[in-house]
Design a protein around this motif. Structure first.
Motif, PDB file in Angstrom:
ATOM      1  N   TYR A 130       0.769  -1.195  -0.139  1.00  0.00           N
ATOM      2  CA  TYR A 130      -0.072   0.183  -0.035  1.00  0.00           C
ATOM      3  C   TYR A 130       0.917   1.158  -0.146  1.00  0.00           C
ATOM      4  N   LYS A 183       0.184  -5.078  -8.552  1.00  0.00           N
ATOM      5  CA  LYS A 183      -0.746  -4.185  -7.953  1.00  0.00           C
ATOM      6  C   LYS A 183       0.102  -3.443  -6.762  1.00  0.00           C
ATOM      7  N   GLY A 201      -0.917  -0.963  -4.038  1.00  0.00           N
ATOM      8  CA  GLY A 201      -2.039  -0.491  -3.256  1.00  0.00           C
ATOM      9  C   GLY A 201      -3.240  -0.512  -4.105  1.00  0.00           C
ATOM     10  N   ARG A 202      -3.910   0.390  -4.684  1.00  0.00           N
ATOM     11  CA  ARG A 202      -5.072   0.537  -5.361  1.00  0.00           C
ATOM     12  C   ARG A 202      -4.829   0.806  -6.956  1.00  0.00           C
ATOM     13  N   ASP A 203      -3.589   0.796  -7.264  1.00  0.00           N
ATOM     14  CA  ASP A 203      -3.032   0.974  -8.756  1.00  0.00           C
ATOM     15  C   ASP A 203      -2.346  -0.297  -9.203  1.00  0.00           C
ATOM     16  N   ASP A 213      -3.776   4.495 -12.457  1.00  0.00           N
ATOM     17  CA  ASP A 213      -3.836   5.219 -11.139  1.00  0.00           C
ATOM     18  C   ASP A 213      -5.230   5.681 -10.826  1.00  0.00           C
ATOM     19  N   LYS A 214      -5.594   5.115  -9.495  1.00  0.00           N
ATOM     20  CA  LYS A 214      -6.749   5.624  -8.879  1.00  0.00           C
ATOM     21  C   LYS A 214      -6.569   6.735  -7.784  1.00  0.00           C
ATOM     22  N   GLY A 250     -11.428   6.788  -4.963  1.00  0.00           N
ATOM     23  CA  GLY A 250     -10.784   6.207  -6.039  1.00  0.00           C
ATOM     24  C   GLY A 250     -11.351   6.053  -7.118  1.00  0.00           C
ATOM     25  N   VAL A 275     -10.056   7.233 -12.260  1.00  0.00           N
ATOM     26  CA  VAL A 275      -9.074   6.486 -12.532  1.00  0.00           C
ATOM     27  C   VAL A 275      -8.397   7.097 -13.879  1.00  0.00           C
TER      28      VAL A 275
END
Length: 785
Positions: free
Chosen positions: A649, A683, A685-687, A700-701, A706, A709
């Motif tokens: 993360y 992956k 984190g969120r990206d 990229d979120k 989020g 994007v």
């Protein structure tokens, strides 16, 4: 030892060591030719010249467990130099200027024979693409310049070059030292004091003898394909007795942000010639043959559509003071610069011509020419002729005249030439002034009632929009005469009135019909998407990204910008967020000045994935969609513990299932092409960091939720160098870095994925070493008539 100078080691023995220690580093058909090991410090670094690339092995940290491997394919190298040791400076130096990664410097011990290194680089870098035809029949025999003995004192002080015998220079350079390739010919040669400027069939060679003793010598080789433009300047009166040749190029290097200096330190080479000791126009014609393509046909007798265009003068004091250009007869200009002034090639024709207060601008079948008459009221002898090949122009625009003071119209050109300059601030307390583009971005001012900018736009579209793949229109094909007729009155105004001022989507079929009606688009060009935001609008066709920018308070001034699909180097689409209701399209194109186009798109009025698919079709549609992994293994989830999950993360990425993501990104969202698949996925984190068979995709979120994007695509065919780093101690995972012309892509991988980084190395090696995509200028056959 302190300088960490590298000593040569046995390449065959070290290749065996590499294949044992790092079995996935070299490809199966790749071999080491030259190898060097750092002798200073801990002596842990290695430099390897293989049959495909320059490889740099850099051990990091106290223990050296973490190792960085940088790969520089020979196809990315634009110039290189070798510098011998001096009396005080005890080391030799190799400098390589490569696309994307910039300058690579290697210090060598003084007892290494650098001639084999020079020969090897010449063989691998120059290749067939830089082998031009022999010089025309004006090759100098040396008798005129050598009869007077040595160069005069004033010439040495003024750095003036005199022409010397090219045959004698070639004989010397093929004997001691043997610098040239076997088939390479010296076609023109000049000397000033101890320095030499040599033009061969394969390169521009500058020999710079340095220091009091002259023991330190730099041999700089610049590939012909690196030359982006050139100029000549005739001799002036009285004290200004020398003429000049300037070659413009962009040797890749680390940008310099210092005030008072250019961003790129090596962008031009200026050679002053002693008056009467060199045929300046013959040299210019020789450079033209090398950069524009050879002149092998009879003199052109082209009579263009604009023939007989009467030059009635500016007719306006403001236009005269502003040096605005008016249209003149191209047939007369064609005769003048073929017969009176031997500037143009015989196979080259002037298609449009313009004259300002005293200067001229020519649009020919091969280049853009600026004629700058210098001296008071243009009465001086000194004249500069600047040539910009059409292949150097990446994007273009025309601007209509505005209201009140701004009464001139303009044509603008974005060039593939980094000439940006950082000016000094006036006072120390002032903020840094903005950079200035110099020759990275060119503007031509037109007198609005004397030049039809819509006709100019039609002409530029024909000359700069590529056909049959990446090729420009052949110089043997003239722009059709029906495109050079004056536009109907009110053409620009009618188009803008039709677009309107309210923010709304535009029907693409109606836009296509209107843009063809006004003569903006080519006959075989069609609008696929059309959008507007406020007063501005954007159109994506099968050939370009076309932007109409309404400027000023009154909106009378309008700019029509064209970015050909072929020059787009990366692009992104961004979905709407919770608070930001607009979607965005961003496009980065080949160039060095304001080379990004950004457009906001209203939510619900545009399908951003259809837009990105349209762009991808024209940029990577023909790219090889087969996997680069010869031994693809089944996906195995990365074991996770508390520490690695937490780092994921932060910045370290964990591998994801590429097959699952391939299936997902074909529909939700529809990002991939039919023949495109994901080779590696991570992956963070969120990206997401994805390597497909055609491009690198960064997902990229953004924001707290989020919901917004961004999907940014970097075609693999335009990425020219890369680096991987293996794992280190503690929690230091491996790392991947890909070098691009704009922003570099860097991704850290979580600990425990040491095999994955070698899979990435395999993918990038296959795409950049075995199947590299040629640059646009490399795809133009300069030997073709």
């Amino acid at each position: 030892y302190i300088g960490n100078n590298a000593a040569q080691i046995d390449a065959k023995e070290y290749e065996q060591t590499i294949r044992q220690d790092d079995p996935q580093l070299l490809q199966h058909d790749e071999h080491l030719v030259l190898a060097f090991k750092g002798r200073g410090g801990s002596g842990r670094d290695h430099y390897m010249f293989t049959t495909k690339r320059l490889l740099i092995r850099d051990k990091k940290g106290m223990t050296g467990k973490r190792i960085a491997y940088s790969s520089v394919p020979y196809s990315s190298i634009r110039a290189f130099s070798l510098e011998t040791s001096g009396k005080v400076d005890d080391d030799q130096e190799l400098k390589i200027y490569a696309r994307c990664i910039g300058k690579v410097s290697i210090d060598l011990v003084k007892d290494i024979d650098i001639v084999p290194i020079h020969q090897f680089l010449s063989t691998m870098v120059i290749g067939e693409g830089d082998a031009g035809e022999a010089a025309k029949a004006f090759a100098h025999d040396g008798t005129a310049t050598m009869s007077g003995g040595k160069t005069g004192v004033l010439d040495v002080l003024g750095s003036n070059y005199a022409q010397i015998d090219n045959k004698e220079v070639e004989q010397r350079l093929k004997s001691s030292p043997n610098i040239l390739l076997e088939e390479e010919k010296v076609e023109l040669a000049f000397k000033c004091g101890r320095d030499s400027f040599i033009l061969t069939s394969h390169r521009v060679l500058k020999i710079d003898v340095q220091g009091m003793s002259g023991k330190k010598v730099e041999w700089l080789s610049i590939m012909w394909r690196t030359i982006k433009g050139f100029s000549i300047e005739t001799a002036g009166n009285i004290m200004d007795r020398d003429s000049e040749l300037t070659l413009f190029f962009s040797l890749p290097c680390t940008p310099n942000p210092a005030e008072g200096f250019p961003r790129n330190s090596r962008t031009r080479m200026k050679i002053d010639f002693r008056d009467g000791q060199a045929d300046l126009f013959a040299i210019q014609r020789y450079i033209s043959d090398k950069v524009l393509g050879p002149d092998t046909v009879a003199t052109s007798e082209y009579t263009g559509t604009m023939a007989g265009q009467n030059d009635t003068g500016s007719g306006s004091l403001l236009a005269w003071l502003g040096d605005d250009n008016r249209m003149i007869d191209p047939t007369e200009a064609n005769r003048e610069f073929h017969s009176d002034i031997p500037l143009l090639q015989n196979c080259e024709s002037v298609e449009l011509a313009f004259r300002g207060r005293r200067d001229m601008v020519l649009f020919t079948t091969k280049r853009l020419v600026f004629v700058d008459i210098q001296g008071f009221m243009g009465m001086g002898k000194k004249v500069e002729y600047v040539s910009v090949p059409w292949t150097t122009v990446t994007a273009f625009s025309v601007r209509s005249a505005g209201s009140w003071v701004d009464k001139d119209s303009e044509a603008c050109f974005w060039l593939d030439f980094d000439d940006v300059f950082n000016p000094m601030r006036a006072n120390q307390d002032d903020p840094p002034p903005p950079p200035i583009p110099r020759r990275s971005f060119l503007e031509i001012d037109f007198q609005k009632d004397k030049v039809d900018i819509v006709m100019v736009h039609r002409y530029l579209s024909e000359r700069l929009m590529r056909v049959n793949g990446h090729h420009l229109m052949p110089h043997t094909s003239l722009v059709p005469s029906n495109l050079l007729v004056p536009s109907p009155p009110g053409t620009v105004e009618n188009l803008v009135d039709w677009i309107g001022n309210n923010a709304a989507a535009i029907d693409s079929e109606a836009a296509d019909e209107k843009l063809h009606e006004t003569g903006i688009l080519q006959d075989d060009e069609h609008v696929a998407f059309a959008f507007k935001s406020g007063r501005d609008s954007l159109y994506l066709t099968n050939k370009r990204l076309f932007v109409i920018d309404v400027q000023g308070m009154t909106g009378k001034r309008k700019e029509y910008m064209s970015v050909p699909m072929d020059v787009i180097r990366s692009w992104s689409v961004e979905s709407a967020g919770s608070f930001d209701r607009d979607m965005e399209l961003r496009v980065w194109f080949k160039g060095f000045w304001n080379n990004k186009v950004k457009q906001d798109l209203r939510k619900g009025k545009a399908d951003i994935f259809a837009i990105q698919s349209h762009i991808a079709h024209f940029i990577i549609g023909n790219a090889d969609g087969k996997t680069a992994l010869a031994n693809a293994q089944a996906y195995k989830p990365t074991p996770k513990d508390g520490a690695t999950t937490f780092l994921g993360y932060l910045n370290d990425a964990h591998m994801k299932d590429p097959l699952e993501l391939t299936s997902t990104l074909r529909s939700e969202p529809a990002l991939l092409q039919e023949d495109e698949s994901i080779d590696a996925a991570f992956k963070c984190g969120r990206d997401l960091f994805l390597i497909s068979t055609k491009r690198i995709i960064v997902v990229d979120k953004k924001g707290i939720t989020g919901k917004s994007v961004e999907y940014k695509s970097y075609p693999l065919m335009y990425n020219k160098a890369f680096k991987i780093e293996t794992e280190g101690h503690m929690l230091n995972g491996s790392e991947v870095k890909v070098y691009t012309d704009d922003d570099n892509i860097k991704q850290e991988l979580a600990k425990g994925q040491k095999d994955i980084v070698w899979s990435i190395h395999e993918i990038l090696s296959e795409k950049m070493l075995n199947k590299p995509q040629k640059e646009i200028e490399a795809e133009i056959d300069l030997t073709a008539v």
